[in-house]
Design a protein around this motif. Structure first.
Motif, PDB file in Angstrom:
ATOM      1  N   VAL A  62       0.898  -1.184   0.252  1.00 47.35           N
ATOM      2  CA  VAL A  62       0.171   0.031  -0.204  1.00 47.35           C
ATOM      3  C   VAL A  62       0.883   1.289   0.181  1.00 47.35           C
ATOM      4  CG1 VAL A  62      -1.811   1.303   1.149  1.00 47.35           C
ATOM      5  CG2 VAL A  62      -1.791  -1.186   1.038  1.00 47.35           C
ATOM      6  N   PHE A  63       1.905   1.436   0.966  1.00 48.93           N
ATOM      7  CA  PHE A  63       2.808   2.461   0.871  1.00 48.93           C
ATOM      8  C   PHE A  63       3.555   3.033  -0.119  1.00 48.93           C
ATOM      9  CE2 PHE A  63       1.107   1.857   5.344  1.00 48.93           C
ATOM     10  CZ  PHE A  63       0.405   2.998   5.552  1.00 48.93           C
ATOM     11  N   SER A  64       3.713   1.725  -0.964  1.00 48.57           N
ATOM     12  CA  SER A  64       4.622   1.944  -2.148  1.00 48.57           C
ATOM     13  C   SER A  64       3.582   1.958  -3.252  1.00 48.57           C
ATOM     14  CB  SER A  64       5.379   0.529  -2.629  1.00 48.57           C
ATOM     15  OG  SER A  64       6.422   0.560  -1.491  1.00 48.57           O
ATOM     16  N   ARG A  65       2.319   2.080  -3.129  1.00 50.25           N
ATOM     17  CA  ARG A  65       1.380   2.154  -3.909  1.00 50.25           C
ATOM     18  C   ARG A  65       1.230   0.983  -5.128  1.00 50.25           C
ATOM     19  NH1 ARG A  65       4.019   6.649  -4.792  1.00 50.25           N
ATOM     20  NH2 ARG A  65       3.616   6.768  -7.260  1.00 50.25           N
ATOM     21  N   THR A  66       1.643  -0.027  -4.776  1.00 48.32           N
ATOM     22  CA  THR A  66       1.798  -1.106  -5.579  1.00 48.32           C
ATOM     23  C   THR A  66       1.154  -2.596  -5.365  1.00 48.32           C
ATOM     24  OG1 THR A  66       4.035  -0.243  -6.152  1.00 48.32           O
ATOM     25  CG2 THR A  66       3.358  -2.683  -7.013  1.00 48.32           C
ATOM     26  N   PHE A  67       0.469  -3.037  -5.933  1.00 48.76           N
ATOM     27  CA  PHE A  67      -0.294  -4.173  -5.862  1.00 48.76           C
ATOM     28  C   PHE A  67      -0.114  -5.192  -7.033  1.00 48.76           C
ATOM     29  CE2 PHE A  67      -2.509  -0.826  -4.313  1.00 48.76           C
ATOM     30  CZ  PHE A  67      -2.944  -0.968  -3.140  1.00 48.76           C
ATOM     31  N   LEU A  68       0.089  -6.372  -6.524  1.00 51.48           N
ATOM     32  CA  LEU A  68       0.354  -7.507  -7.625  1.00 51.48           C
ATOM     33  C   LEU A  68      -0.755  -8.480  -7.345  1.00 51.48           C
ATOM     34  CD1 LEU A  68       4.169  -8.203  -7.078  1.00 51.48           C
ATOM     35  CD2 LEU A  68       3.263  -6.868  -8.811  1.00 51.48           C
ATOM     36  N   THR A  69      -1.146  -8.925  -8.494  1.00 46.71           N
ATOM     37  CA  THR A  69      -2.396 -10.151  -8.618  1.00 46.71           C
ATOM     38  C   THR A  69      -1.627 -11.494  -9.235  1.00 46.71           C
ATOM     39  OG1 THR A  69      -3.525  -9.649 -10.455  1.00 46.71           O
ATOM     40  CG2 THR A  69      -4.155  -8.605  -8.546  1.00 46.71           C
ATOM     41  N   LEU A  70      -2.048 -12.597  -8.775  1.00 38.13           N
ATOM     42  CA  LEU A  70      -1.824 -13.918  -9.345  1.00 38.13           C
ATOM     43  C   LEU A  70      -2.957 -14.844  -9.517  1.00 38.13           C
ATOM     44  CD1 LEU A  70       0.714 -15.100 -10.821  1.00 38.13           C
ATOM     45  CD2 LEU A  70       1.378 -15.842  -8.440  1.00 38.13           C
ATOM     46  N   SER A  71      -3.267 -15.033 -10.498  1.00 35.81           N
ATOM     47  CA  SER A  71      -4.422 -16.045 -10.609  1.00 35.81           C
ATOM     48  C   SER A  71      -4.036 -17.256 -11.838  1.00 35.81           C
ATOM     49  CB  SER A  71      -5.557 -15.374 -10.801  1.00 35.81           C
ATOM     50  OG  SER A  71      -5.516 -14.701 -12.144  1.00 35.81           O
ATOM     51  N   ALA A  72      -4.803 -18.246 -11.462  1.00 32.56           N
ATOM     52  CA  ALA A  72      -4.737 -19.413 -12.698  1.00 32.56           C
ATOM     53  C   ALA A  72      -6.140 -19.867 -12.955  1.00 32.56           C
ATOM     54  CB  ALA A  72      -3.957 -20.684 -11.954  1.00 32.56           C
ATOM     55  N   TRP A  73      -6.371 -20.048 -14.044  1.00 34.15           N
ATOM     56  CA  TRP A  73      -7.745 -20.424 -14.489  1.00 34.15           C
ATOM     57  C   TRP A  73      -7.882 -21.621 -15.619  1.00 34.15           C
ATOM     58  CZ3 TRP A  73     -11.246 -17.257 -12.966  1.00 34.15           C
ATOM     59  CH2 TRP A  73     -10.854 -15.989 -12.335  1.00 34.15           C
ATOM     60  N   GLU A  74      -8.785 -22.266 -15.700  1.00 36.31           N
ATOM     61  CA  GLU A  74      -9.065 -23.273 -16.472  1.00 36.31           C
ATOM     62  C   GLU A  74      -8.645 -23.126 -17.971  1.00 36.31           C
ATOM     63  OE1 GLU A  74     -12.722 -25.556 -16.053  1.00 36.31           O
ATOM     64  OE2 GLU A  74     -13.231 -24.477 -18.078  1.00 36.31           O
ATOM     65  N   ASP A  75      -8.936 -21.872 -18.423  1.00 37.52           N
ATOM     66  CA  ASP A  75      -8.644 -21.394 -19.642  1.00 37.52           C
ATOM     67  C   ASP A  75      -8.853 -19.794 -20.091  1.00 37.52           C
ATOM     68  OD1 ASP A  75     -11.450 -21.108 -20.199  1.00 37.52           O
ATOM     69  OD2 ASP A  75     -11.669 -22.881 -21.146  1.00 37.52           O
ATOM     70  N   ARG A  76      -8.224 -19.387 -21.052  1.00 37.68           N
ATOM     71  CA  ARG A  76      -8.506 -17.889 -21.185  1.00 37.68           C
ATOM     72  C   ARG A  76     -10.013 -17.245 -21.218  1.00 37.68           C
ATOM     73  NH1 ARG A  76      -8.457 -15.235 -26.546  1.00 37.68           N
ATOM     74  NH2 ARG A  76      -8.035 -13.065 -26.359  1.00 37.68           N
ATOM     75  N   ASP A  77     -10.937 -18.258 -21.723  1.00 35.31           N
ATOM     76  CA  ASP A  77     -12.137 -17.947 -21.398  1.00 35.31           C
ATOM     77  C   ASP A  77     -12.933 -17.513 -20.026  1.00 35.31           C
ATOM     78  OD1 ASP A  77     -12.372 -17.484 -24.322  1.00 35.31           O
ATOM     79  OD2 ASP A  77     -13.241 -19.670 -24.312  1.00 35.31           O
ATOM     80  N   ALA A  78     -12.357 -18.364 -19.327  1.00 33.80           N
ATOM     81  CA  ALA A  78     -12.749 -18.437 -17.732  1.00 33.80           C
ATOM     82  C   ALA A  78     -12.235 -17.133 -17.030  1.00 33.80           C
ATOM     83  CB  ALA A  78     -12.022 -19.600 -17.008  1.00 33.80           C
ATOM     84  N   LEU A  79     -11.018 -16.663 -17.500  1.00 31.27           N
ATOM     85  CA  LEU A  79     -10.422 -15.435 -16.979  1.00 31.27           C
ATOM     86  C   LEU A  79     -11.150 -14.387 -17.650  1.00 31.27           C
ATOM     87  CD1 LEU A  79      -8.510 -13.559 -15.574  1.00 31.27           C
ATOM     88  CD2 LEU A  79      -6.942 -14.055 -17.713  1.00 31.27           C
ATOM     89  N   HIS A  80     -11.535 -14.386 -18.956  1.00 32.46           N
ATOM     90  CA  HIS A  80     -12.312 -13.226 -19.411  1.00 32.46           C
ATOM     91  C   HIS A  80     -13.843 -13.181 -18.953  1.00 32.46           C
ATOM     92  CE1 HIS A  80      -9.581 -12.677 -23.066  1.00 32.46           C
ATOM     93  NE2 HIS A  80      -8.951 -12.684 -21.969  1.00 32.46           N
ATOM     94  N   ARG A  81     -14.425 -14.333 -18.566  1.00 38.58           N
ATOM     95  CA  ARG A  81     -15.707 -14.121 -18.155  1.00 38.58           C
ATOM     96  C   ARG A  81     -15.795 -13.682 -16.719  1.00 38.58           C
ATOM     97  NH1 ARG A  81     -16.141 -19.284 -20.536  1.00 38.58           N
ATOM     98  NH2 ARG A  81     -15.440 -20.215 -18.390  1.00 38.58           N
ATOM     99  N   PHE A  82     -14.679 -13.938 -15.970  1.00 46.86           N
ATOM    100  CA  PHE A  82     -14.488 -13.321 -14.546  1.00 46.86           C
ATOM    101  C   PHE A  82     -14.372 -11.878 -14.774  1.00 46.86           C
ATOM    102  CE2 PHE A  82     -11.193 -11.354 -12.246  1.00 46.86           C
ATOM    103  CZ  PHE A  82     -11.808 -11.215 -10.865  1.00 46.86           C
ATOM    104  N   ALA A  83     -13.327 -11.321 -15.745  1.00 48.65           N
ATOM    105  CA  ALA A  83     -12.994  -9.892 -15.793  1.00 48.65           C
ATOM    106  C   ALA A  83     -14.541  -9.107 -16.091  1.00 48.65           C
ATOM    107  CB  ALA A  83     -11.946  -9.812 -16.916  1.00 48.65           C
ATOM    108  N   ARG A  84     -15.181  -9.858 -16.814  1.00 48.22           N
ATOM    109  CA  ARG A  84     -16.537  -8.896 -17.274  1.00 48.22           C
ATOM    110  C   ARG A  84     -17.498  -9.202 -16.501  1.00 48.22           C
ATOM    111  NH1 ARG A  84     -15.045 -11.928 -22.573  1.00 48.22           N
ATOM    112  NH2 ARG A  84     -16.610 -13.411 -21.658  1.00 48.22           N
ATOM    113  N   SER A  85     -17.467  -9.767 -15.396  1.00 49.87           N
ATOM    114  CA  SER A  85     -18.638  -9.831 -14.453  1.00 49.87           C
ATOM    115  C   SER A  85     -18.359  -8.801 -13.297  1.00 49.87           C
ATOM    116  CB  SER A  85     -18.883 -11.315 -13.824  1.00 49.87           C
ATOM    117  OG  SER A  85     -17.332 -11.708 -12.925  1.00 49.87           O
ATOM    118  N   GLU A  86     -19.409  -8.652 -12.606  1.00 48.66           N
ATOM    119  CA  GLU A  86     -19.458  -7.844 -11.363  1.00 48.66           C
ATOM    120  C   GLU A  86     -19.121  -8.514  -9.988  1.00 48.66           C
ATOM    121  OE1 GLU A  86     -19.635  -4.655 -11.695  1.00 48.66           O
ATOM    122  OE2 GLU A  86     -20.325  -4.515 -13.653  1.00 48.66           O
ATOM    123  N   PRO A  87     -18.311  -8.070  -9.052  1.00 54.10           N
ATOM    124  CA  PRO A  87     -17.821  -6.494  -9.151  1.00 54.10           C
ATOM    125  C   PRO A  87     -16.680  -6.146  -9.771  1.00 54.10           C
ATOM    126  CG  PRO A  87     -17.344  -7.389  -7.054  1.00 54.10           C
ATOM    127  CD  PRO A  87     -17.860  -8.652  -7.968  1.00 54.10           C
TER     128      PRO A  87
END
Length: 132
Positions: A62-87
């Motif tokens: 937080v104090f460096s104002r930097t965030f890293l995420t790491l995720s693994a998905w069944e496939d590219r489409d699963a990631l894209h479905r997540f990214a397009r969904s709320e919130p």
């Protein structure tokens, strides 16, 4: 906030190929970092319930104002479905107002190689940032 360690919502077969994404976000201000931080638990919770999610972790500096995420998905489409969904969708759009820089990288691995470590994610993100 401490890191949110790797969690595995659904296990893939060890020899299955999974789609991995790492991201690095830097906010322009400390206030932006706190705004990002406030949204993070809801997004991580969403990822843990998302169909096709095989892993998720967050590194918050937080104090460096930097965030890293790491995720693994069944496939590219699963990631894209997540990214397009709320919130996630609304939060990502709102974050553009206080974001300084964002970097993304994607690759595939065998599920037996999960979880991916932060060193590997940071190496790949650094390569992506220097590719421009």
């Amino acid at each position: 906030m401490p890191d949110i360690p790797w969690s595995t919502p659904t296990r893939a077969a060890p020899d299955a190929e999974v789609y991995v994404m790492a991201s690095r976000f830097e906010t322009a201000t400390l206030a932006g970092a706190f705004r990002f931080l406030l949204k993070a638990p809801g997004i991580i919770g969403q990822m843990r319930k998302a169909p096709g999610a095989h892993g998720v972790a967050l590194r918050a500096r937080v104090f460096s104002r930097t965030f890293l995420t790491l995720s693994a998905w069944e496939d590219r489409d699963a990631l894209h479905r997540f990214a397009r969904s709320e919130p996630h969708r609304s939060s990502a759009r709102a974050a553009t107002a206080f974001m300084k820089e964002s970097t993304f990288t994607r690759w595939t691995v065998r599920a037996g190689e999960l979880p991916i470590g932060w060193a590997e994610a940071e190496r790949r993100l650094a390569e992506q940032r220097t590719a421009y």
